[in-house]
Scaffold this motif. Structure first.
Motif, mmCIF file in Angstrom:
data_model
loop_
_atom_site.group_PDB
_atom_site.id
_atom_site.type_symbol
_atom_site.label_atom_id
_atom_site.label_comp_id
_atom_site.label_asym_id
_atom_site.label_seq_id
_atom_site.Cartn_x
_atom_site.Cartn_y
_atom_site.Cartn_z
ATOM 1 N N ASN A 15 0.900 -1.174 0.000
ATOM 2 C CA ASN A 15 0.000 0.000 0.000
ATOM 3 C C ASN A 15 0.936 1.221 0.000
ATOM 4 O O ASN A 15 1.752 1.382 0.907
ATOM 5 N N GLN A 47 -2.174 6.617 -0.106
ATOM 6 C CA GLN A 47 -2.543 7.563 0.952
ATOM 7 C C GLN A 47 -1.340 8.388 1.390
ATOM 8 O O GLN A 47 -0.210 7.888 1.409
ATOM 9 N N ASN A 67 -6.462 10.561 0.582
ATOM 10 C CA ASN A 67 -6.465 9.610 -0.540
ATOM 11 C C ASN A 67 -5.817 10.234 -1.775
ATOM 12 O O ASN A 67 -5.693 11.460 -1.875
ATOM 13 N N GLY A 77 -5.121 1.708 7.932
ATOM 14 C CA GLY A 77 -4.350 0.798 8.776
ATOM 15 C C GLY A 77 -2.899 0.676 8.333
ATOM 16 O O GLY A 77 -1.974 0.756 9.148
ATOM 17 N N ASN A 78 -2.684 0.494 7.027
ATOM 18 C CA ASN A 78 -1.311 0.303 6.540
ATOM 19 C C ASN A 78 -0.487 1.570 6.721
ATOM 20 O O ASN A 78 0.688 1.518 7.086
ATOM 21 N N ASN A 163 -14.254 4.115 8.425
ATOM 22 C CA ASN A 163 -14.543 4.344 7.001
ATOM 23 C C ASN A 163 -15.438 3.218 6.478
ATOM 24 O O ASN A 163 -15.488 2.134 7.056
ATOM 25 N N ASN A 197 -15.313 1.592 0.293
ATOM 26 C CA ASN A 197 -14.213 0.725 -0.128
ATOM 27 C C ASN A 197 -14.832 -0.635 -0.451
ATOM 28 O O ASN A 197 -15.638 -1.161 0.333
ATOM 29 N N GLU A 215 -10.162 0.603 -3.450
ATOM 30 C CA GLU A 215 -10.283 1.604 -2.396
ATOM 31 C C GLU A 215 -11.011 2.857 -2.861
ATOM 32 O O GLU A 215 -10.707 3.399 -3.925
ATOM 33 N N ARG A 216 -11.927 3.308 -2.016
ATOM 34 C CA ARG A 216 -12.554 4.613 -2.226
ATOM 35 C C ARG A 216 -11.456 5.671 -2.367
ATOM 36 O O ARG A 216 -10.542 5.754 -1.557
ATOM 37 N N GLY A 225 -5.572 -2.052 4.878
ATOM 38 C CA GLY A 225 -5.635 -2.567 6.254
ATOM 39 C C GLY A 225 -7.033 -2.497 6.839
ATOM 40 O O GLY A 225 -7.509 -3.455 7.462
ATOM 41 N N SER A 226 -7.718 -1.365 6.626
ATOM 42 C CA SER A 226 -9.056 -1.252 7.212
ATOM 43 C C SER A 226 -10.020 -2.233 6.541
ATOM 44 O O SER A 226 -10.916 -2.774 7.195
#
Ligand SMILES: N[C@H](CCC[C@H](N)C(=O)O)C(=O)O
Length: 300
Positions: A15, A47, A67, A77-78, A163, A197, A215-216, A225-226
């Protein structure tokens, strides 16, 4: 350019993350800078994690998550693991408490270099995702894509990790789906007023699943991660998996534990420093530091 800050190009299981040090400043990374940085292959990112001075006593930093389309995210998360690694290398500390728009994030670097992030308590109420229509049971909502009588993907579980996430369960290989085609349609489906997402999950066993995510605001990524957390809790809620699951994302495995004692979700995985430099947070103009080319943990 005088007005430069330190940043590091890092990744969390692939990521692509830019960690930008905005401590001691009042300004923020501008949308223009984000767009410029994402346009250059060297700094293209999924991100940005912008570290700001703490806003509350007891916290180590405030973090803005941006983003690649310039929109703000409530969780990453990442990226959070990348921030932990950079600050641990800088300070020698092992544990940090971060503050984001979604709340507090407790984190820890382990002796083997793996990093755990307490991603908080997942939410499942349709208003919290949020969904545009009332659904009592968010373990399986009515939503499908493809021909009406033979949908390609249907009936996702939805969850909020701060999210919005939708998880489509599939029996076959997650790579056999054209996520780049369906992802944007589902991300922007009217059922998701704040977009979402979008993930495809294949359960291998009660403790292992494969996951791909659109991913959004960032598109296809090697890891989210999330989404891994949302998939793990949705797996447990729907009886597919136990509360501790290894989630194989394209970049590698993440271990997710949905803790019995307090319902918090603990995500554990690696972070990797690639290179550092300086940039102007107003314009995105950057310069890479001369480095020895070594990789591993590094301060910004
Ligand atoms: N890559 C991130 C998620 C970014 C979330 C973002 N795409 C959004 O919710 O808008 C992660 O590791 O959790």
């Amino acid at each position: 350019m005088a007005d430069r800050v330190q940043f590091a190009r890092m990744n969390g299981l692939g990521n692509k993350i830019l960690v930008i040090d905005m401590r001691g400043r009042k300004d923020r990374v501008t949308p223009e800078a984000a767009i410029m940085l994402n346009a250059d292959p060297a700094t293209r990112f999924d991100q940005i994690m912008a570290i700001h001075d703490p806003k509350a006593a007891g916290t180590d930093a405030w973090i803005d998550i941006i983003n690649s389309d310039g929109s703000m995210a409530q969780a990453c998360g990442n990226g959070t693991r990348c921030v932990v690694q950079a600050l641990a290398a800088e300070t020698g500390k092992k544990a940090f408490l971060f503050h984001t728009v979604a709340g507090l994030l407790e984190t820890r670097e382990h002796d083997d270099g793996m990093i755990s992030v307490d991603m908080g308590i997942p939410r499942f109420d349709w208003k919290d995702i949020p969904l545009a229509e009332e659904f009592h049971d968010t373990r399986r909502i009515e939503l499908q894509i493809g021909p009406i009588d033979d949908p390609v993907l249907h009936s996702p579980s939805v969850a909020s990790m701060g999210n919005p996430h939708a998880i489509f369960w599939v029996e076959d290989d997650v790579w056999s789906y054209e996520l780049e085609r369906f992802g944007p349609l589902l991300e922007n489906h009217p059922i998701f007023p704040e977009r979402a997402n979008i993930s495809i999950a294949h359960v291998r066993s009660r403790n292992e699943m494969d996951l791909r995510t659109w991913e959004r605001g960032a598109g296809l990524t090697l890891a989210c991660g999330s989404a891994a957390c949302a998939a793990a809790v949705s797996g447990a809620r729907t009886g597919r998996t136990d509360r501790t699951v290894t989630v194989n994302v394209p970049g590698g495995p993440l271990v997710i534990e949905w803790r019995e004692s307090d319902d918090h979700v603990i995500m554990t995985g690696p972070a990797e420093w690639e290179w550092s430099g300086t940039l102007d947070p107003a314009t995105g103009a950057f310069q890479r530091d001369e480095t020895s080319g070594e990789t591993g943990a590094r301060a910004l």
